[in-house]
Scaffold this motif. Structure first.
Motif, PDB file in Angstrom:
ATOM      1  N   PHE A  93      44.971  33.806  49.306  1.00 25.34           N
ATOM      2  CA  PHE A  93      45.047  33.548  50.743  1.00 25.34           C
ATOM      3  C   PHE A  93      46.484  33.593  51.240  1.00 25.34           C
ATOM      4  CE2 PHE A  93      45.918  30.277  53.981  1.00 25.34           C
ATOM      5  CZ  PHE A  93      45.274  30.853  55.052  1.00 25.34           C
ATOM      6  N   PHE A  94      47.365  32.857  50.572  1.00 22.12           N
ATOM      7  CA  PHE A  94      48.743  32.771  51.063  1.00 22.12           C
ATOM      8  C   PHE A  94      49.495  34.093  50.917  1.00 22.12           C
ATOM      9  CE2 PHE A  94      47.864  28.207  50.406  1.00 22.12           C
ATOM     10  CZ  PHE A  94      48.104  27.788  51.700  1.00 22.12           C
ATOM     11  N   VAL A  95      49.289  34.797  49.815  1.00 25.78           N
ATOM     12  CA  VAL A  95      49.944  36.097  49.637  1.00 25.78           C
ATOM     13  C   VAL A  95      49.373  37.113  50.623  1.00 25.78           C
ATOM     14  CG1 VAL A  95      50.223  38.036  48.036  1.00 25.78           C
ATOM     15  CG2 VAL A  95      50.588  35.695  47.239  1.00 25.78           C
ATOM     16  N   GLY A  96      48.059  37.115  50.800  1.00 25.77           N
ATOM     17  CA  GLY A  96      47.437  38.041  51.746  1.00 25.77           C
ATOM     18  C   GLY A  96      47.873  37.775  53.173  1.00 25.77           C
ATOM     19  N   MET A 108      39.522  36.661  59.186  1.00 24.35           N
ATOM     20  CA  MET A 108      38.304  36.003  58.722  1.00 24.35           C
ATOM     21  C   MET A 108      38.120  36.168  57.219  1.00 24.35           C
ATOM     22  SD  MET A 108      37.165  34.371  61.209  1.00 24.35           S
ATOM     23  CE  MET A 108      35.633  33.828  60.503  1.00 24.35           C
ATOM     24  N   ASN A 109      38.472  37.337  56.684  1.00 23.56           N
ATOM     25  CA  ASN A 109      38.399  37.530  55.239  1.00 23.56           C
ATOM     26  C   ASN A 109      39.340  36.576  54.515  1.00 23.56           C
ATOM     27  OD1 ASN A 109      36.466  39.537  55.251  1.00 23.56           O
ATOM     28  ND2 ASN A 109      37.955  41.172  55.429  1.00 23.56           N
ATOM     29  N   LEU A 110      40.544  36.421  55.054  1.00 28.05           N
ATOM     30  CA  LEU A 110      41.500  35.499  54.442  1.00 28.05           C
ATOM     31  C   LEU A 110      41.009  34.063  54.534  1.00 28.05           C
ATOM     32  CD1 LEU A 110      44.924  36.973  55.581  1.00 28.05           C
ATOM     33  CD2 LEU A 110      43.993  36.927  53.273  1.00 28.05           C
ATOM     34  N   LEU A 111      40.431  33.691  55.667  1.00 25.84           N
ATOM     35  CA  LEU A 111      39.901  32.333  55.805  1.00 25.84           C
ATOM     36  C   LEU A 111      38.727  32.095  54.850  1.00 25.84           C
ATOM     37  CD1 LEU A 111      40.132  31.761  59.646  1.00 25.84           C
ATOM     38  CD2 LEU A 111      41.523  30.727  57.857  1.00 25.84           C
ATOM     39  N   GLY A 112      37.960  33.127  54.570  1.00 24.34           N
ATOM     40  CA  GLY A 112      36.889  33.013  53.574  1.00 24.34           C
ATOM     41  C   GLY A 112      37.442  32.730  52.197  1.00 24.34           C
ATOM     42  N   ARG A 113      38.566  33.365  51.854  1.00 23.36           N
ATOM     43  CA  ARG A 113      39.217  33.087  50.575  1.00 23.36           C
ATOM     44  C   ARG A 113      39.722  31.652  50.514  1.00 23.36           C
ATOM     45  NH1 ARG A 113      42.798  38.562  50.008  1.00 23.36           N
ATOM     46  NH2 ARG A 113      41.037  39.991  49.889  1.00 23.36           N
ATOM     47  N   LEU A 114      40.286  31.192  51.618  1.00 18.20           N
ATOM     48  CA  LEU A 114      40.772  29.814  51.664  1.00 18.20           C
ATOM     49  C   LEU A 114      39.610  28.840  51.491  1.00 18.20           C
ATOM     50  CD1 LEU A 114      43.078  27.799  52.192  1.00 18.20           C
ATOM     51  CD2 LEU A 114      42.532  27.961  54.617  1.00 18.20           C
ATOM     52  N   ILE A 140      38.238  25.946  34.491  1.00 16.85           N
ATOM     53  CA  ILE A 140      37.891  27.280  35.001  1.00 16.85           C
ATOM     54  C   ILE A 140      37.756  27.238  36.517  1.00 16.85           C
ATOM     55  CG2 ILE A 140      36.074  29.040  35.055  1.00 16.85           C
ATOM     56  CD1 ILE A 140      35.620  28.405  32.054  1.00 16.85           C
ATOM     57  N   LEU A 141      37.039  26.232  37.035  1.00 16.31           N
ATOM     58  CA  LEU A 141      36.873  26.115  38.487  1.00 16.31           C
ATOM     59  C   LEU A 141      38.206  25.878  39.184  1.00 16.31           C
ATOM     60  CD1 LEU A 141      33.598  24.020  38.721  1.00 16.31           C
ATOM     61  CD2 LEU A 141      33.894  26.439  39.222  1.00 16.31           C
ATOM     62  N   LEU A 142      39.037  25.021  38.606  1.00 21.76           N
ATOM     63  CA  LEU A 142      40.356  24.773  39.197  1.00 21.76           C
ATOM     64  C   LEU A 142      41.207  26.041  39.203  1.00 21.76           C
ATOM     65  CD1 LEU A 142      41.204  21.254  37.755  1.00 21.76           C
ATOM     66  CD2 LEU A 142      40.853  21.840  40.145  1.00 21.76           C
ATOM     67  N   ALA A 143      41.163  26.798  38.109  1.00 21.52           N
ATOM     68  CA  ALA A 143      41.941  28.036  38.033  1.00 21.52           C
ATOM     69  C   ALA A 143      41.454  29.049  39.074  1.00 21.52           C
ATOM     70  CB  ALA A 143      41.863  28.632  36.632  1.00 21.52           C
ATOM     71  N   LEU A 144      40.148  29.160  39.224  1.00 19.97           N
ATOM     72  CA  LEU A 144      39.613  30.075  40.236  1.00 19.97           C
ATOM     73  C   LEU A 144      40.008  29.629  41.641  1.00 19.97           C
ATOM     74  CD1 LEU A 144      36.039  30.762  38.838  1.00 19.97           C
ATOM     75  CD2 LEU A 144      37.873  32.421  39.115  1.00 19.97           C
ATOM     76  N   GLY A 145      39.921  28.336  41.905  1.00 16.60           N
ATOM     77  CA  GLY A 145      40.309  27.815  43.214  1.00 16.60           C
ATOM     78  C   GLY A 145      41.768  28.064  43.520  1.00 16.60           C
ATOM     79  N   ILE A 146      42.619  27.842  42.535  1.00 15.61           N
ATOM     80  CA  ILE A 146      44.051  28.094  42.723  1.00 15.61           C
ATOM     81  C   ILE A 146      44.303  29.584  42.937  1.00 15.61           C
ATOM     82  CG2 ILE A 146      46.285  28.026  41.544  1.00 15.61           C
ATOM     83  CD1 ILE A 146      45.308  25.352  40.296  1.00 15.61           C
ATOM     84  N   GLY A 147      43.543  30.420  42.228  1.00 14.51           N
ATOM     85  CA  GLY A 147      43.657  31.862  42.429  1.00 14.51           C
ATOM     86  C   GLY A 147      43.289  32.272  43.853  1.00 14.51           C
ATOM     87  N   PHE A 148      42.241  31.678  44.406  1.00 19.24           N
ATOM     88  CA  PHE A 148      41.867  31.979  45.784  1.00 19.24           C
ATOM     89  C   PHE A 148      42.927  31.471  46.762  1.00 19.24           C
ATOM     90  CE2 PHE A 148      37.558  32.870  44.259  1.00 19.24           C
ATOM     91  CZ  PHE A 148      37.240  33.960  45.054  1.00 19.24           C
ATOM     92  N   PHE A 149      43.527  30.298  46.476  1.00 17.37           N
ATOM     93  CA  PHE A 149      44.616  29.809  47.322  1.00 17.37           C
ATOM     94  C   PHE A 149      45.782  30.793  47.320  1.00 17.37           C
ATOM     95  CE2 PHE A 149      43.321  25.139  46.861  1.00 17.37           C
ATOM     96  CZ  PHE A 149      42.761  25.116  48.116  1.00 17.37           C
ATOM     97  N   VAL A 150      46.174  31.250  46.132  1.00 19.44           N
ATOM     98  CA  VAL A 150      47.282  32.201  46.035  1.00 19.44           C
ATOM     99  C   VAL A 150      46.935  33.486  46.767  1.00 19.44           C
ATOM    100  CG1 VAL A 150      48.568  33.650  44.397  1.00 19.44           C
ATOM    101  CG2 VAL A 150      48.198  31.226  43.896  1.00 19.44           C
ATOM    102  N   GLU A 205      50.414  40.193  57.642  1.00 17.94           N
ATOM    103  CA  GLU A 205      50.740  39.563  58.920  1.00 17.94           C
ATOM    104  C   GLU A 205      50.759  40.573  60.064  1.00 17.94           C
ATOM    105  OE1 GLU A 205      54.163  36.608  60.744  1.00 17.94           O
ATOM    106  OE2 GLU A 205      54.230  37.206  58.646  1.00 17.94           O
ATOM    107  N   ALA A 206      51.366  41.729  59.835  1.00 18.93           N
ATOM    108  CA  ALA A 206      51.446  42.749  60.891  1.00 18.93           C
ATOM    109  C   ALA A 206      50.055  43.293  61.232  1.00 18.93           C
ATOM    110  CB  ALA A 206      52.363  43.884  60.451  1.00 18.93           C
ATOM    111  N   GLU A 207      49.216  43.523  60.207  1.00 13.83           N
ATOM    112  CA  GLU A 207      47.874  44.050  60.455  1.00 13.83           C
ATOM    113  C   GLU A 207      47.013  43.035  61.213  1.00 13.83           C
ATOM    114  OE1 GLU A 207      49.408  44.203  57.543  1.00 13.83           O
ATOM    115  OE2 GLU A 207      49.365  46.271  56.845  1.00 13.83           O
TER     116      GLU A 207
END
Length: 140
Positions: free
Chosen positions: A120-123, A70-76, A108-118, A128-130
């Protein structure tokens, strides 16, 4: 001159006022609890510690109860919202001539959004195991 005052007011003054109001209300709550505590001590009454338990603690515990998924989905979700807002501002800046500050805010907004996407995917990859362990624990 007026063209610069509005963005400065929205981007600087408004967040400062919001933070000030939040801290002021929290300090007021603490002051009221301290007054009740002092009056109880003066009157020699027993003090119930649960009465002074902060409401913020229960909010924090609710947040910590959220699963990793759910935390990861919040980031997405946050990333999607920021990218859409940034793209909308870019479109507005293209229509309105000589509005470079819109491009700056959009970037700035685009950079923040892309940061949240990254994030999400890295997290999702690293945790995955947790996440699987949490899902198995929830099924039991």
């Amino acid at each position: 001159m007026v063209e610069i005052i509005v963005p400065i007011g929205v981007c600087v003054v408004l967040p400062v006022m919001v933070v000030w109001l939040v801290f002021r209300s929290r300090n007021h709550i603490v002051d009221r609890k301290a007054e009740v505590l002092l009056k109880a001590i003066e009157n020699g009454q027993d003090i119930d510690p649960e009465m002074f338990a902060s409401d913020d603690r229960s909010k924090r515990s609710d947040r910590s109860k959220r699963s990793l998924k759910m935390n990861l989905l919040g980031r997405l979700q946050t990333g999607i919202i920021l990218v859409i807002m940034g793209a909308g501002l870019v479109a507005c800046a293209m229509v309105i001539p000589d509005k470079t500050y819109l491009f700056i805010i959009a970037c700035i907004l685009l950079a923040l959004g892309i940061g949240f996407f990254v994030s999400f995917f890295v997290g999702r990859k690293w945790m995955e195991a947790e996440i699987k362990a949490e899902e198995n624990k929830a099924l039991r």
